[in-house]
Structures are given as structure tokens and as C-alpha cells.
Design an enzyme around this catalytic site. Structure first.
Site, short mmCIF file in Angstrom:
data_model
loop_
_atom_site.label_atom_id
_atom_site.label_comp_id
_atom_site.label_asym_id
_atom_site.label_seq_id
_atom_site.Cartn_x
_atom_site.Cartn_y
_atom_site.Cartn_z
N LYS A 1 0.86 -1.18 0.00
CA LYS A 1 0.00 0.00 0.00
C LYS A 1 0.89 1.23 0.00
O LYS A 1 1.72 1.41 0.89
CB LYS A 1 -0.90 0.01 1.23
N LYS B 1 -2.20 -1.48 -3.89
CA LYS B 1 -3.03 -0.29 -3.82
C LYS B 1 -2.18 0.96 -3.89
O LYS B 1 -1.19 1.02 -3.16
CB LYS B 1 -3.82 -0.34 -2.51
#
Ligand code: PBG
Length: 331
Positions: free
Chosen positions: A201, A255
């Protein structure tokens, strides 16, 4: 004599009709590849549009159940829930995250009772609950404390599992949290509750509208670069994924999505595990803005980007376009 080049070989031949294009397509996209993120808010029979995410709303628990039913009817296997916690329940340490009767737990219970055939994914991180908008507990210098935060995240994961969450998705990026959550879930007998780790992330500029949606945007002091990844790094993403898998993650996520397709491909090739992407709020907003400006056809942009995730190696995609895309795919 070989026939390996023009005119014996014409790659346009297999593209020349729809039946042929379908026959040689290397990648498929179906509603089963989609996870629908939904925002929950307090109240009854409420829909609150989110200005920076046109077409996306926060829903009260009763209406969230209706969205989950809609998803199941469309063939979407899983919804992801995020709360907009009322301001008076936000605090320095985010205690509301571990309240077994918080908005998330009520929404999770309501869906698991009313729509038992859909998966419920719940985020684990403190940002919807802290007064400062960070994902964990902050010290006097403004640093997010890893181990102290992790202990709270474990409790948060447990209240969500007890409420009926099927997938725990730690999005906080603390070191060691996947192992700690797995151990706690096993100890309570939640053997079938999955962990989808937000493994790679990034500290991204694409999360802005999400922070508006959960109401943490205006609160955030500083940035999240002390715990989320540097967009410059790819090898580090592979290390993150390796650790999360070793700690017991069932699936991993990358992400944001589209700017990180290279990471998705490398993770898939290296680890051969189910990889998911989060096409995040800023990506959604860009597509909507492009369509509204007449710069592209909305439906085509949506389906092309989702297909690209599949081609890169994703099992599925978290996308705010999930219901719309499923309708297009089912048509
Ligand atoms: C919370 C969280 C964020 C997103 C998902 N979980 C925001 C952040 O890390 O600041 C972003 C999702 C999106 O932008 O759609 N940790």
C-alpha cells in the site's frame, strides 16, 4: 521455406470478427472478479452523496443491506465496508474501533443476517476512528507507534470477526500485524476468517476522495509516508508481500491500482497467490471527471481499466464502479 512473416502471417486475421476476437481473448472479466467498497453512515433510510466521488454515497445500515443484496443479485461475491464515524466518537487512540457495537459491527451483522451468501470484507486500521486521521496511535513527535497500534488492531479485527466479517483486510501498514491478527483469530476459533493484506500500500495522492467519504480528510495532520510505501519502490513491495504471506495472509492486495500494474504483475509472478488490486477513490474520480468532460466514454473506460487489472494478474478488483460494471457485464 518458412511462413513466419507477412503475408503468410497476418495478426489482423484473428481480430477480423467478433466471434474470432472472443475465441482468442486471453483475459476474461466477470462480476465474480469485483469487490464493491461501500461507505456506512449513522441514521435510518439515509443516502448521503459524496461530492468528490460523484455517483458514490454513504448509506445508513438499512440501506447498506439493500446494497449488499443488490451486489449478490449482480453476481458480485464480496462487499467491503468503511464507516463514517461521527466526530464525537473520534479520539486520540481511536477507541471506537474496538467497540463491538460500532457502526461497522452493526453493518456487518445486518448484512451477514440478511444476505448470508455474500462475503463481507472489513478494513482494519484506525483512521476512521482517530481525531488526527492517522491509521494508528501517534506519539508526541507525530510518529505512528507500531506495536502499540498493533495491539488495538488485533482487538479491532476480533470485534469485526465476531460480528460476522469474512475477510479481515489490514490497511494500516504496521509491521507484524498480519501475524498478530492471524494468531488472535486462530485462538478464538475463527479458522475460516480470511486475511486479505493490504501488502503493498503506497503513500498515494489518489486517496483524497476516500478520506472525504470517511470524514478523515480535513483531520489528517501531516502525511502517511512514515508507514505507507514510497511510490518509488518495487522490490520493497515484494518484501512486504513475502512477509504478509509468511505471517498467514490468504490473499494480498496492491493499492492504488492502475499506476501500479507493474507491482501486480511482479507479485503474481513471484508468489503465485491470489492478488487483488484496489482501484482507489482518486482513480474512480479521474474516470468520472474524464467522462464528464467528454474526454472518453464512461462505460468503455470502466471496463477497459478493469480488464487491465485482470491481464496484469489480478484475481479481483476493489472498485467503486463494481455495481455499474457488473450491470454492463450482465447485459
Ligand atoms: C485506510 C484506507 C484508505 C483507503 C482504504 N483504506 C485511506 C488511507 O490510507 O489514507 C483508500 C481507499 C481509496 O482511496 O479508495 N487506511
Amino acid at each position: 521455406m518458412t511462413h513466419s512473416s507477412y503475408p503468410s502471417l497476418r495478426l489482423r486475421r484473428t481480430r477480423s470478427s467478433q466471434w474470432s476476437r472472443a475465441m482468442v481473448a486471453e483475459t476474461t472479466l466477470s462480476p465474480a472478479n469485483l469487490i464493491w467498497p461501500l461507505f456506512v453512515t449513522e441514521g435510518v433510510d439515509l443516502e448521503e452523496p459524496i461530492a468528490t466521488l460523484p455517483g458514490v454515497s454513504r448509506w445508513s445500515v438499512d440501506n447498506i443491506v439493500a446494497r449488499a443484496r443488490e451486489a449478490a443479485d449482480l453476481g458480485i461475491p464480496c462487499v467491503a465496508l468503511f464507516p463514517n464515524t461521527p466526530a464525537h466518537l473520534r479520539s486520540e487512540r481511536g477507541e471506537e474501533a474496538t467497540n463491538a457495537n460500532n457502526l461497522m459491527c452493526r453493518a456487518t451483522r445486518a448484512i451477514s443476517e440478511a444476505v448470508p451468501n455474500i462475503g463481507i470484507l472489513t478494513d482494519v486500521a484506525l483512521d476512521p476512528y482517530t481525531a488526527h486521521g492517522h491509521d494508528g496511535v501517534v506519539d508526541a513527535q507525530g510518529r505512528v507507534l507500531n506495536d502499540e497500534t498493533m495491539a488495538i488492531l488485533v482487538e479491532q479485527a476480533l470485534v469485526l470477526a465476531r460480528a460476522g466479517a469474512n475477510i479481515i483486510a489490514p490497511s494500516d501498514m504496521m509491521d507484524g500485524r498480519v501475524g498478530a491478527i492471524r494468531t488472535a483469530l486462530e485462538a478464538e476459533g475463527f479458522h475460516d476468517v480470511q486475511i486479505m493484506a493490504y501488502a503493498a500500500k503506497y503513500a498515494s495522492a489518489f486517496y483524497g476522495p476516500f478520506r472525504d467519504a470517511v470524514g478523515s480528510g480535513g483531520l489528517l495532520k501531516g502525511d502517511k509516508r512514515g508507514y505507507q510505501m514510497n511510490p518509488a519502490n518495487a522490490e520493497e513491495a515484494l518484501r512486504e508481500v513475502a512477509l504478509d504471506l509468511a505471517e498467514g495472509a490468504d490473499t494480498v492486495m496492491v493499492k492504488p491500482g492502475l499506476p501500479y500494474l507493474d507491482i501486480i504483475r511482479r507479485v503474481k509472478e513471484r508468489f503465485e497467490v491470489p492478488v487483488f488490486a484496489y482501484q482507489v477513490s482518486g482513480e474512480y474520480a479521474m474516470i468520472e471527471a474524464a467522462a464528464a468532460a467528454g474526454a472518453g466514454d464512461r462505460d468503455a473506460l470502466v471496463l477497459e481499466t478493469l480488464l487491465a487489472f485482470r491481464r496484469a494478474g489480478c484475481s479481483g478488483v476493489l472498485t467503486y464502479h463494481a455495481a455499474h460494471a457488473a450491470r454492463l457485464l450482465n447485459a
